[in-house]
Motif scaffolding. Structure first.
Motif, PDB file in Angstrom:
ATOM      1  N   UNK A 137      31.876  44.288  23.110  1.00  0.00           N
ATOM      2  CA  UNK A 137      32.583  43.484  24.114  1.00  0.00           C
ATOM      3  C   UNK A 137      33.993  43.993  24.331  1.00  0.00           C
ATOM      4  N   UNK A 138      34.630  44.461  23.281  1.00  0.00           N
ATOM      5  CA  UNK A 138      35.990  44.996  23.421  1.00  0.00           C
ATOM      6  C   UNK A 138      35.982  46.212  24.345  1.00  0.00           C
ATOM      7  N   UNK A 139      35.027  47.096  24.167  1.00  0.00           N
ATOM      8  CA  UNK A 139      34.931  48.272  25.019  1.00  0.00           C
ATOM      9  C   UNK A 139      34.674  47.904  26.470  1.00  0.00           C
ATOM     10  N   UNK A 140      33.758  46.946  26.698  1.00  0.00           N
ATOM     11  CA  UNK A 140      33.475  46.519  28.068  1.00  0.00           C
ATOM     12  C   UNK A 140      34.704  45.888  28.715  1.00  0.00           C
ATOM     13  N   UNK A 141      35.455  45.109  27.935  1.00  0.00           N
ATOM     14  CA  UNK A 141      36.669  44.495  28.471  1.00  0.00           C
ATOM     15  C   UNK A 141      37.691  45.558  28.873  1.00  0.00           C
ATOM     16  N   UNK A 142      37.830  46.585  28.044  1.00  0.00           N
ATOM     17  CA  UNK A 142      38.763  47.666  28.372  1.00  0.00           C
ATOM     18  C   UNK A 142      38.288  48.464  29.588  1.00  0.00           C
ATOM     19  N   UNK A 143      36.967  48.643  29.720  1.00  0.00           N
ATOM     20  CA  UNK A 143      36.431  49.311  30.909  1.00  0.00           C
ATOM     21  C   UNK A 143      36.753  48.508  32.163  1.00  0.00           C
ATOM     22  N   UNK A 144      36.594  47.207  32.085  1.00  0.00           N
ATOM     23  CA  UNK A 144      36.915  46.341  33.224  1.00  0.00           C
ATOM     24  C   UNK A 144      38.401  46.395  33.553  1.00  0.00           C
ATOM     25  N   UNK A 145      39.233  46.381  32.532  1.00  0.00           N
ATOM     26  CA  UNK A 145      40.683  46.474  32.744  1.00  0.00           C
ATOM     27  C   UNK A 145      41.041  47.797  33.425  1.00  0.00           C
ATOM     28  N   UNK A 146      40.390  48.875  32.984  1.00  0.00           N
ATOM     29  CA  UNK A 146      40.660  50.189  33.592  1.00  0.00           C
ATOM     30  C   UNK A 146      40.299  50.192  35.066  1.00  0.00           C
ATOM     31  N   UNK A 147      39.128  49.676  35.404  1.00  0.00           N
ATOM     32  CA  UNK A 147      38.703  49.642  36.806  1.00  0.00           C
ATOM     33  C   UNK A 147      39.601  48.725  37.643  1.00  0.00           C
ATOM     34  N   UNK A 148      39.969  47.567  37.090  1.00  0.00           N
ATOM     35  CA  UNK A 148      40.838  46.650  37.831  1.00  0.00           C
ATOM     36  C   UNK A 148      42.222  47.247  38.043  1.00  0.00           C
ATOM     37  N   UNK A 149      42.717  47.979  37.046  1.00  0.00           N
ATOM     38  CA  UNK A 149      44.019  48.631  37.196  1.00  0.00           C
ATOM     39  C   UNK A 149      43.998  49.670  38.302  1.00  0.00           C
ATOM     40  N   UNK A 150      42.920  50.427  38.390  1.00  0.00           N
ATOM     41  CA  UNK A 150      42.782  51.414  39.455  1.00  0.00           C
ATOM     42  C   UNK A 150      42.691  50.734  40.815  1.00  0.00           C
ATOM     43  N   UNK A 151      41.909  49.654  40.883  1.00  0.00           N
ATOM     44  CA  UNK A 151      41.790  48.927  42.152  1.00  0.00           C
ATOM     45  C   UNK A 151      43.133  48.335  42.576  1.00  0.00           C
ATOM     46  N   UNK A 152      43.860  47.783  41.625  1.00  0.00           N
ATOM     47  CA  UNK A 152      45.161  47.200  41.945  1.00  0.00           C
ATOM     48  C   UNK A 152      46.115  48.263  42.478  1.00  0.00           C
ATOM     49  N   UNK A 153      46.121  49.435  41.858  1.00  0.00           N
ATOM     50  CA  UNK A 153      46.991  50.506  42.329  1.00  0.00           C
ATOM     51  C   UNK A 153      46.624  50.969  43.722  1.00  0.00           C
ATOM     52  N   UNK A 154      45.315  51.023  44.011  1.00  0.00           N
ATOM     53  CA  UNK A 154      44.857  51.455  45.332  1.00  0.00           C
ATOM     54  C   UNK A 154      45.148  50.400  46.392  1.00  0.00           C
ATOM     55  N   UNK A 155      44.838  49.131  46.083  1.00  0.00           N
ATOM     56  CA  UNK A 155      45.000  48.058  47.053  1.00  0.00           C
ATOM     57  C   UNK A 155      46.450  47.662  47.259  1.00  0.00           C
ATOM     58  N   UNK A 156      47.339  48.089  46.358  1.00  0.00           N
ATOM     59  CA  UNK A 156      48.756  47.731  46.502  1.00  0.00           C
ATOM     60  C   UNK A 156      49.379  48.353  47.752  1.00  0.00           C
TER      61      UNK A 156
END
Length: 398
Positions: free
Chosen positions: A321-340
Motif C-alpha cells: 500500500x505504501x508503494x501504491x500511495x507513492x505511485x499515486x502521489x507521483x502521478x498527481x504531482x505530474x498532473x498538478x505541474x501540467x495543469x498549473x
C-alpha cells in the motif's frame, strides 16, 4: 514572460536520448566482455552526468516551475530501493536496484534540461523519437530482428519495444504536422507506423494507442473542426489503403493467427491473467510493504525470467500500500505541474509530451518492468516542468 537562458541545450539532448533509448544494451551482445563497462549504461551515464555538470556550470542556476513534480517520482524510486531491506532470502536485487538508479539519474538529467529550456528539449526529443521510429521500421521491414513467430522487432528490442516506437512515431508525425504549418507530408508516415505496430503483434500497444487517442479527443473536444480534419484524414486513409494493398499480404496470415484466432477465438492472454492474479494474491498477503524489490520472482515461483508486466500491480506486490500511495502521489504531482499552466498558455510541446507519456504509461499496464517505465516518467516530467518565469523588475526609487 520566461527568462531566456544564456545558451540553449544542444548535443546533450541527443546524448540523453541515446542513453534513454539504449535500454539495457550490453557489450556481450557484440561478443565483448569488459567488467563494469559491459553494461553500456555505466560509461554512458558517467559521460552524460559530466556533460550536464559542465553545461550547468556554463549556464548557471535555472529555476524551474513545476519542480515539485519530480519529487514524487524520486520518492517512489527511493522507497523501492529501500525495500531491499525486507525481501525474501535469496532474492536477486542487484540488477533491479541498478535499473532504479538509472531511472533516478535520467530523471535528474531531464529535470535540469526542462528547467533550462523545456520546449526546445521536448521538440528535439520528439523529433528524435520520429527518426528512431523510421530506423526501427526500416530494420524490421528488412528482416533484421524479427522473432521466429513472425512478430516484428528490431535492433535487439522485442516486439513490445518495437510497438512503442512505432506508435511514438505516429504521435510525433502529428506533432510535426501541427508544428510545420499543417504540411500534409508529415501525416504520410502515420499509416506506415501503424502497419509496423500491427506487425509487432502487440495487443497491449494497440489498446494503449486507442486509450491515448480517446484521451486526446476528450482534451481537444471543444476545438474540433471536422472540416479542417477532412483533408488530413483522407490522406491517411488513402496511404493506409495503398499500404495494405502492397504490403498487407506479407503479414496477413500472421495477423489472422495472432489477433483473430489467438485473441478472439482462443482468448490467449499470453499468461498476463496468471501473472496479474499472482500479483494481486501477493499484495493481499503482504498488504502494507509488499515483498520488497524483485520479491515477486521469488514468492511467485514462476522463475527469474517472469515478472508482473504491469507497473501498478508490480508496485502493489513488491511495495504494498505504501508503494501504491507513492505511485499515486507521483502521478498527481505530474498532473498538478501540467495543469498549473492555463490551457491557452500550454505549449504544443507540453501537450504532446503528455500524450507520449500517457501512451507509454498505458503500455506499462501490459508489458515492461520498472526500467521500461523510464520513458513514461521522462515524457510526463517534460510536460509538467518548465523554466520558471523571471521575477518582475521592481521600479527603482530616486
Amino acid at each position: 514572460m520566461t527568462g531566456e537562458p544564456t545558451a540553449r541545450p544542444g548535443l546533450i539532448v541527443l546524448f540523453a536520448f541515446l542513453v534513454t533509448l539504449a535500454g539495457r544494451f550490453t557489450l556481450s551482445r557484440a561478443g565483448v566482455d569488459i567488467p563494469v563497462a559491459n553494461d553500456v549504461r555505466v560509461p554512458m551515464f558517467l559521460v552524460l552526468v559530466l556533460s550536464l555538470a559542465l553545461e550547468s556550470h556554463h549556464v548557471g542556476p535555472r529555476p524551474a516551475a513545476g519542480g515539485h513534480a519530480v519529487l514524487g517520482i524520486l520518492a517512489l524510486l527511493a522507497y523501492q530501493g529501500l525495500s531491499i531491506l525486507w525481501v525474501p532470502p535469496g532474492t536477486v536485487t542487484g540488477p533491479v536496484l541498478g535499473d532504479l538508479c538509472a531511472v533516478f539519474g535520467l530523471l535528474i538529467v531531464y529535470y535540469n534540461l526542462a528547467a533550462w529550456d523545456r520546449d526546445r528539449v521536448t521538440a528535439t526529443t520528439l523529433k528524435l523519437f520520429h527518426a528512431a521510429a523510421w530506423v526501427y521500421f526500416a530494420a524490421a521491414a528488412a528482416g533484421f530482428g524479427r522473432e521466429v513467430n513472425g512478430r516484428w522487432a528490431a535492433l535487439g528490442g522485442g516486439p513490445n519495444v518495437f510497438v512503442r516506437l512505432m506508435i511514438l512515431g505516429m504521435i510525433t508525425s502529428f506533432y510535426l504536422y501541427l508544428r510545420e504549418a499543417e504540411r500534409l507530408i508529415w501525416l504520410v508516415p502515420i499509416p506506415v507506423f501503424l502497419f509496423g505496430a500491427i506487425a509487432s503483434g502487440s495487443r497491449g500497444g494497440l489498446v494503449s494507442l486507442g486509450v491515448t487517442i480517446a484521451i486526446a479527443l476528450l482534451a481537444i473536444r471543444p476545438r474540433l473542426d471536422f472540416g479542417r480534419l477532412a483533408k488530413p484524414f483522407g490522406l491517411i486513409v488513402v496511404v493506409g489503403i495503398l499500404l495494405v494493398i502492397t504490403a498487407g499480404p506479407t503479414i496477413a496470415d500472421y495477423v489472422q493467427a495472432r489477433f483473430i484466432q489467438g485473441t478472439l477465438e482462443q482468448q490467449n492472454a499470453s499468461s498476463r491473467d496468471v501473472l496479474f492474479g499472482m500479483a494481486v494474491r501477493i499484495f493481499l498477503q503482504h498488504p502494507l510493504l509488499g515483498t520488497g524489490l524483485n520479491g515477486f520472482t521469488m514468492v511467485s515461483g514462476f522463475g527469474l525470467e517472469l515478472y508482473t508486466h504491469n507497473l501498478p500491480l508490480s508496485i502493489a506486490a513488491e511495495g504494498g500500500t505504501v508503494g501504491l500511495a507513492l505511485l499515486l502521489v507521483a502521478w498527481l504531482g505530474l498532473w498538478h505541474g501540467y495543469a498549473a499552466v492555463p490551457l491557452r498558455d500550454r505549449s504544443l510541446e507540453a501537450r504532446f509530451a503528455a500524450y507520449c507519456g500517457i501512451f507509454i504509461g498505458c503500455t506499462n499496464l501490459f508489458s515492461g518492468d520498472y526500467y521500461d517505465a523510464r520513458t513514461m516518467w521522462i515524457m510526463l516530467l517534460l510536460a509538467a516542468v518548465h523554466p520558471a518565469r523571471a521575477p518582475a523588475a521592481t521600479p527603482s526609487r530616486h
